[in-house]
Design an enzyme around this catalytic site. Structure first.
Site, PDB file in Angstrom:
ATOM      1  N   ASP A   1      45.171  -0.830 -30.555  1.00 29.18           N
ATOM      2  CA  ASP A   1      45.402  -1.859 -31.569  1.00 29.18           C
ATOM      3  C   ASP A   1      46.790  -1.681 -32.155  1.00 29.18           C
ATOM      4  OD1 ASP A   1      42.937  -2.908 -31.176  1.00 29.18           O
ATOM      5  OD2 ASP A   1      42.005  -1.971 -32.918  1.00 29.18           O
TER       6      ASP A   1
ATOM      7  N   ASP B   1      34.062 -12.507 -27.608  1.00 26.51           N
ATOM      8  CA  ASP B   1      33.306 -11.682 -28.553  1.00 26.51           C
ATOM      9  C   ASP B   1      31.931 -12.315 -28.725  1.00 26.51           C
ATOM     10  OD1 ASP B   1      35.559 -10.164 -28.833  1.00 26.51           O
ATOM     11  OD2 ASP B   1      36.101 -10.911 -30.822  1.00 26.51           O
TER      12      ASP B   1
END
Lengths: 192, 251
Positions: B11, B130
């Site tokens: 990330d 997702d």
């Protein structure tokens, strides 16, 4: 100097980076005289076959490439364009290698994406490489094995991982993305 | 044989890695370039960089970062986060990324998938999906799992394949962060519904979870973040274990 053939699309940056890591100067170009003068030529390519062939023909690069006498390495779509014909867009290609390019039958996932080892590999291009070494592939079309095949890979069916005739070399996989194994293969080519 | 892939995810915020990392041999754990180099050394099969900087003015930082990463690593890498237009994609690809990953923007405007596939080829397009299990169904969520959509997971997966996606990165919000294992059922359902590779993400906590993933689902790859970053499961140890379990793995 290494000439990397310029295309309309595709990630040529990663190839240039790989050459740079090997300490080799390269220039990305579609200039015919530069290509003819180069010590070696790399013909990369990611994209669609008919669009790529049209791009080459419009610039007269098709004739230049087949007439080269210095070592030339085609990568991925580059390999496919060096064959006789491709099913992708029903495209007549450069005809350097005496084989056809067809789409993988959908018996398994297509594209063939990821790391795969060699079923066979016998050539100075594969000096120091073992059959168990993995290289990185991303492709939906394959060149059928022929007399000029110097390495094969099995995915759905056996296909040409690599081809060679005279000064012309080609890999279906991406040596520039294949970690240390890919670097060794590029180094072998650069030593020709 | 085609190998199952192990993929660490980093990330990124403002050009730096967000989650802490405790590789002893890394001087600057916040530097994505250092981390990328370390993961190549550990024989990760690919890398995914997820930019969680939402603002446009930070985009330039990301492009600069992609250039630096591309210069040092010799394995494929994907860049995702905030990709909304063909211009965004072009900047990332020209900087040297091998694939771009889209999530919310693909749901908002599915045509973007086809546009990128036509311009650059399907192999450049990863669609991140997702999913969350809601009232007996796996549904697609966007914006980091905060917004519900009307897409059922398998239908959306088929839709992105039809539009030209080259790969699916599937994250189960129910499993993410639990370290209790991957969401096997939905991963297998999606992997069997499409013919493009599916990367499973969310829930990896032990080496056995990867074994189960590869043995019981049609997933092509497993992705994780913190277990790799914190050295809980070093990639070489995981790969040796999987190879001993007779799973096709690159070593």
């Amino acid at each position: 100097m290494i000439a990397v053939i310029k295309y309309n699309a595709g990630n040529i940056q990663s190839l240039q980076n790989a050459l740079q890591r090997l300490g080799v100067e390269s220039v990305v170009t579609d200039d015919k005289s530069l290509i003819r003068q180069a010590d070696k030529v790399i013909f990369p390519g990611v994209g669609e076959a008919s669009t790529a062939m049209r791009y080459l023909r419009e610039r007269g690069l098709d004739k230049v490439l087949v007439s080269l006498t210095q070592p030339m390495l085609g990568i991925c779509l580059g390999l496919q364009l060096m064959c006789q014909w491709s099913e992708e867009g029903n495209t007549d290609c450069l005809g350097i290698f005496d084989t056809k390019v067809q789409k993988f039958p959908a018996k398994d996932r297509v594209p063939h994406m990821g790391w795969n080892n060699f079923a066979s590999a016998e050539s100075p291009l594969y000096q120091g490489i073992h059959l168990s070494d993995d290289v990185y592939y991303v492709h939906s079309y394959y060149a059928a094995p022929c007399e000029e095949t110097i390495a094969t890979c099995d995915y759905i069916l056996p296909f040409s991982a690599s081809l060679h005739r005279d000064n012309f070399w080609a890999t279906q996989f991406h040596p520039e993305k294949s970690a240390d194994v890919g670097e060794q293969i590029l180094r072998n080519f650069l030593s020709f | 044989m085609l190998k199952k892939r192990i993929i660490p995810c980093l990330d990124i915020k403002n050009g730096r890695t967000v989650k802490g990392v405790n590789f002893v041999n890394i001087i600057d754990a916040g530097d994505p370039v250092e981390l990328a180099r370390e993961y190549v050394h550990q024989r990760a099969d690919e890398l995914v960089f997820l930019d969680i900087t939402a603002t446009l003015d930070k985009r330039k930082t990301l492009v600069e970062l992609v250039k630096k990463v591309a210069a040092v690593i010799n394995i494929p890498f994907t860049v995702g986060g905030g990709i909304n237009s063909l211009d965004d994609v072009q900047a990332i690809i020209q900087a040297g990324a091998d694939k771009v990953s889209m999530n919310s923007s693909a749901v908002r405007r599915p045509e973007l998938i086809s546009e990128i596939a036509q311009e650059y080829g399907s192999q450049f397009v990863v669609v991140a999906i997702d999913v969350k299990f809601v009232e007996g169904k796996w549904m697609v969520f966007t914006h980091g799992g905060s917004r519900a959509t009307t897409w059922e997971a398998v239908s959306w997966a088929k839709e992105v394949e039809r539009r030209g996606a080259g790969e699916i990165l599937l994250t189960s919000m129910n499993n993410d962060g639990t370290k209790a294992g991957f969401a096997l059922e939905i991963t297998d359902a999606i992997a069997k519904a499409v013919n493009i590779p599916v990367i499973a993400s969310g829930g990896a906590g032990q080496m056995e979870h990867f074994k189960t993933l590869f043995e019981t689902t049609a997933a092509s790859a497993g992705l994780a973040a913190s277990i790799f970053h914190f050295g809980e499961i070093p990639i070489p140890v995981l790969k040796n274990y999987l190879a001993e379990q007779e799973i096709a793995i690159r070593r």
